[in-house]
Design a protein around this motif. Structure first.
Motif, mmCIF file in Angstrom:
data_model
loop_
_atom_site.group_PDB
_atom_site.id
_atom_site.type_symbol
_atom_site.label_atom_id
_atom_site.label_comp_id
_atom_site.label_asym_id
_atom_site.label_seq_id
_atom_site.Cartn_x
_atom_site.Cartn_y
_atom_site.Cartn_z
ATOM 1 N N SER A 195 52.237 38.281 45.773
ATOM 2 C CA SER A 195 53.354 37.769 46.556
ATOM 3 C C SER A 195 52.971 36.390 47.092
ATOM 4 N N PHE A 196 53.945 35.586 47.489
ATOM 5 C CA PHE A 196 53.696 34.206 47.894
ATOM 6 C C PHE A 196 52.650 34.118 49.004
ATOM 7 N N ALA A 197 51.628 33.279 48.751
ATOM 8 C CA ALA A 197 50.550 32.992 49.721
ATOM 9 C C ALA A 197 49.725 34.220 50.096
ATOM 10 N N LYS A 198 49.811 35.310 49.331
ATOM 11 C CA LYS A 198 49.070 36.532 49.626
ATOM 12 C C LYS A 198 47.861 36.660 48.691
ATOM 13 N N SER A 199 46.962 37.590 49.052
ATOM 14 C CA SER A 199 45.732 37.692 48.261
ATOM 15 C C SER A 199 45.128 39.094 48.208
ATOM 16 N N GLY A 200 45.621 40.057 48.984
ATOM 17 C CA GLY A 200 44.999 41.375 49.066
ATOM 18 C C GLY A 200 45.489 42.343 48.000
ATOM 19 N N PRO A 201 44.819 43.482 47.867
ATOM 20 C CA PRO A 201 45.213 44.474 46.865
ATOM 21 C C PRO A 201 46.613 45.027 47.077
ATOM 22 N N ILE A 226 29.580 42.377 25.806
ATOM 23 C CA ILE A 226 29.774 41.457 26.929
ATOM 24 C C ILE A 226 28.544 41.484 27.834
ATOM 25 N N SER A 227 27.976 40.315 28.095
ATOM 26 C CA SER A 227 26.819 40.238 28.999
ATOM 27 C C SER A 227 27.265 40.151 30.454
ATOM 28 N N HIS A 228 28.287 39.363 30.728
ATOM 29 C CA HIS A 228 28.838 39.314 32.078
ATOM 30 C C HIS A 228 30.252 38.739 32.037
ATOM 31 N N ILE A 229 30.951 38.865 33.160
ATOM 32 C CA ILE A 229 32.349 38.444 33.282
ATOM 33 C C ILE A 229 32.469 37.566 34.514
ATOM 34 N N ALA A 230 33.206 36.475 34.390
ATOM 35 C CA ALA A 230 33.483 35.601 35.532
ATOM 36 C C ALA A 230 34.951 35.731 35.913
ATOM 37 N N VAL A 231 35.199 35.955 37.206
ATOM 38 C CA VAL A 231 36.565 35.956 37.718
ATOM 39 C C VAL A 231 36.664 34.768 38.674
ATOM 40 N N ILE A 232 37.509 33.791 38.328
ATOM 41 C CA ILE A 232 37.565 32.521 39.056
ATOM 42 C C ILE A 232 38.984 32.280 39.541
ATOM 43 N N GLY A 233 39.125 32.049 40.853
ATOM 44 C CA GLY A 233 40.426 31.781 41.440
ATOM 45 C C GLY A 233 40.653 30.292 41.644
ATOM 46 N N TYR A 234 41.895 29.855 41.470
ATOM 47 C CA TYR A 234 42.279 28.449 41.657
ATOM 48 C C TYR A 234 43.594 28.386 42.443
ATOM 49 N N THR A 235 43.821 27.263 43.115
ATOM 50 C CA THR A 235 45.086 27.024 43.804
ATOM 51 C C THR A 235 45.621 25.657 43.399
ATOM 52 N N ASP A 236 46.833 25.352 43.872
ATOM 53 C CA ASP A 236 47.347 23.992 43.717
ATOM 54 C C ASP A 236 46.794 23.137 44.860
ATOM 55 N N PRO A 237 47.037 21.822 44.875
ATOM 56 C CA PRO A 237 46.441 20.955 45.912
ATOM 57 C C PRO A 237 47.202 20.934 47.230
ATOM 58 N N LEU A 247 41.534 31.068 49.941
ATOM 59 C CA LEU A 247 42.599 31.827 49.279
ATOM 60 C C LEU A 247 42.211 32.151 47.842
ATOM 61 N N SER A 248 41.663 31.164 47.135
ATOM 62 C CA SER A 248 41.267 31.394 45.740
ATOM 63 C C SER A 248 40.132 32.407 45.648
ATOM 64 N N GLN A 249 39.200 32.387 46.620
ATOM 65 C CA GLN A 249 38.093 33.343 46.635
ATOM 66 C C GLN A 249 38.613 34.766 46.854
ATOM 67 N N ARG A 250 39.526 34.930 47.824
ATOM 68 C CA ARG A 250 40.052 36.262 48.115
ATOM 69 C C ARG A 250 40.836 36.822 46.921
ATOM 70 N N ARG A 251 41.596 35.981 46.265
ATOM 71 C CA ARG A 251 42.354 36.450 45.107
ATOM 72 C C ARG A 251 41.427 36.873 43.964
ATOM 73 N N ALA A 252 40.370 36.104 43.745
ATOM 74 C CA ALA A 252 39.416 36.475 42.698
ATOM 75 C C ALA A 252 38.740 37.804 43.028
ATOM 76 N N GLU A 253 38.392 38.001 44.303
ATOM 77 C CA GLU A 253 37.751 39.261 44.704
ATOM 78 C C GLU A 253 38.701 40.445 44.523
ATOM 79 N N THR A 254 39.984 40.247 44.797
ATOM 80 C CA THR A 254 40.966 41.318 44.605
ATOM 81 C C THR A 254 41.089 41.675 43.130
ATOM 82 N N MET A 257 38.150 43.740 42.097
ATOM 83 C CA MET A 257 38.271 45.112 42.594
ATOM 84 C C MET A 257 39.159 45.949 41.667
ATOM 85 N N LEU A 258 40.274 45.375 41.205
ATOM 86 C CA LEU A 258 41.174 46.116 40.328
ATOM 87 C C LEU A 258 40.566 46.326 38.942
ATOM 88 N N LEU A 259 39.810 45.340 38.449
ATOM 89 C CA LEU A 259 39.118 45.521 37.168
ATOM 90 C C LEU A 259 38.142 46.697 37.252
#
Length: 315
Positions: A195-201, A226-237, A247-254, A257-259
C-alpha cells in the motif's frame, strides 16, 4: 591521648570517608581523540581483501558514540565527525552498529544479521544513520557520495580494535574452476507489493503475496544451484534521503520474511536498502515539475524491490 585511641579515631575517619566516596556516581566518560591526518586511499589493497570505510558525519546520526562490530568483534567507536577504515576479507561479512549504552545487550548487538557483500580490490563506504528507536543503520555509499563527507572528517583513534586485519583470508577451492554469477533477477514494483508509503507484512497486497509466493517456489526448486540471494529495496528520489533509505530497508526485510515463510532458506538471503540510489529513471522532476500525477507515474520504475539469485558455475 594514648596510641590505641589515636589509631581507633583514624580508622573510623577513613571508614567514614570510604562510605561517603562510595555513594558518589563515577564521572561520565569524556573522550575526543582524532588523528589530524585527512583520509587517504591506501597505496595498495591486499590480495583477497576489501577496504571498508565507516563514516559518521554530524547530520546522519545523533546520539552518543556508536560501536561498530565486524563478525561479532568490536572494531571502533565513532563520534560525530569521524571515520575509520579497515581492510577485510572479501566475502559476505556481518557488520552492525549500536550506541554506547551501559544497558545494551552487547551479545545480542554483535549477533545482528546484517550481511554486506565485499568486492575484492575495491573500497566500500558505509555511513552511520539514525534508525528506528535506538537502532543504528549502516548505509552503503558510492565513492562520490563518500567524498562529500570525508574531507570534513578525522580518523577516530580512541580505542583498540579486536578485528584481526592481518589474518589470512580463506580462498575457496572447487573441483572445477567456478565463478560467482547472477542466475536470475526478479523485479517487483513497490506499488504492486505495498500500500502507498507502507512497508510491513500487513501492508502487502494480495497480488504482491502471489508474486512473492511464485518466486519462492521457483527458488526452492533451484535451491541446490543457488549460493545466496540478495533482496534489495529501492525508492524514488521524493522525500529525504534518510527516510527513503529506511523505507527501502524495511520493504526488503518484509519481502525476505515472506520468502522464508514460503520455503526459502533464511540464512542464504542478504537484505539491503539502497533508498534513492541507482535510479532507473532520473529526470522525472525535470520533465513533469508541474504535473504530480505524471511525475509519480514516471517514478514508478524507481520504486521497486529486486530479488537476485547467485550461484557458482564452471567456466
Amino acid at each position: 591521648m594514648n596510641v590505641k585511641r589515636l589509631i581507633l579515631i583514624f580508622g573510623v575517619s577513613v571508614f567514614g570517608f570510604g562510605c561517603s566516596s562510595a555513594t558518589k556516581k563515577p564521572p561520565l566518560e569524556h573522550w575526543n581523540i582524532f588523528d589530524s591526518k585527512p583520509f587517504a586511499q591506501p597505496q595498495s589493497i591486499k590480495e583477497g581483501r576489501t577496504q571498508v570505510v565507516f563514516i559518521r558525519d554530524k547530520e546522519g546520526l545523533s546520539g552518543p558514540a556508536a560501536n561498530i562490530f565486524i563478525e561479532g568483534h568490536y572494531f571502533t567507536s565513532l563520534l560525530p565527525g569521524a571515520y575509520k577504515a579497515v581492510q577485510l576479507c572479501s566475502h559476505p561479512t556481518r557488520i552492525n552498529a549500536a550506541y554506547t549504552n551501559s544497558e545494551l545487550n552487547y551479545m545480542n548487538a554483535r549477533k545482528q544479521n546484517s550481511l554486506q557483500t565485499l568486492t575484492e580490490g575495491t573500497t566500500q563506504y558505509y555511513r552511520l544513520m539514525n534508525g528506528s528507536g535506538q537502532n543504528v543503520q549502516i548505509q552503503a555509499l558510492t565513492e562520490s557520495q563518500a567524498q562529500a563527507f570525508l574531507p570534513n572528517l578525522k580518523e577516530e583513534v580512541n580505542t583498540v580494535s579486536r578485528v584481526k586485519e592481518v589474518q589470512e583470508c580463506a580462498k575457496p577451492v572447487y573441483v572445477q574452476v567456478p565463478v560467482k554469477t547472477m542466475l536470475k533477477k526478479y523485479t517487483l514494483e513497490a506499488s504492486t507489493l505495498f500500500s502507498f508509503a507502507k512497508s510491513g507484512p500487513n501492508d502487502i497486497t494480495a497480488k504482491g503475496r502471489k508474486e512473492i509466493a511464485a518466486i519462492a517456489a521457483e527458488i526452492a526448486r533451484d535451491q541446490e544451484a543457488i549460493s545466496h540471494i540478495a533482496v534489495i529495496g529501492y525508492t524514488d528520489p521524493v522525500g529525504s534521503e534518510n527516510s527513503n533509505q529506511q523505507l527501502s530497508q524495511r520493504r526488503a526485510e518484509t519481502v525476505r520474511m515472506l520468502l522464508v515463510q514460503d520455503g526459502v532458506v533464511k540464512k542464504n538471503i542478504l537484505v539491503e536498502g539502497r533508498g534513492e540510489q541507482e535510479l532507473i529513471v532520473s529526470d522525472c522532476e525535470q520533465k513533469y515539475a508541474k504535473d504530480k500525477a505524471a511525475r509519480e507515474q514516471c517514478d514508478l520504475p524507481n520504486r521497486r524491490v529486486e530479488i537476485i539469485t547467485y550461484g557458482m558455475k564452471a567456466e
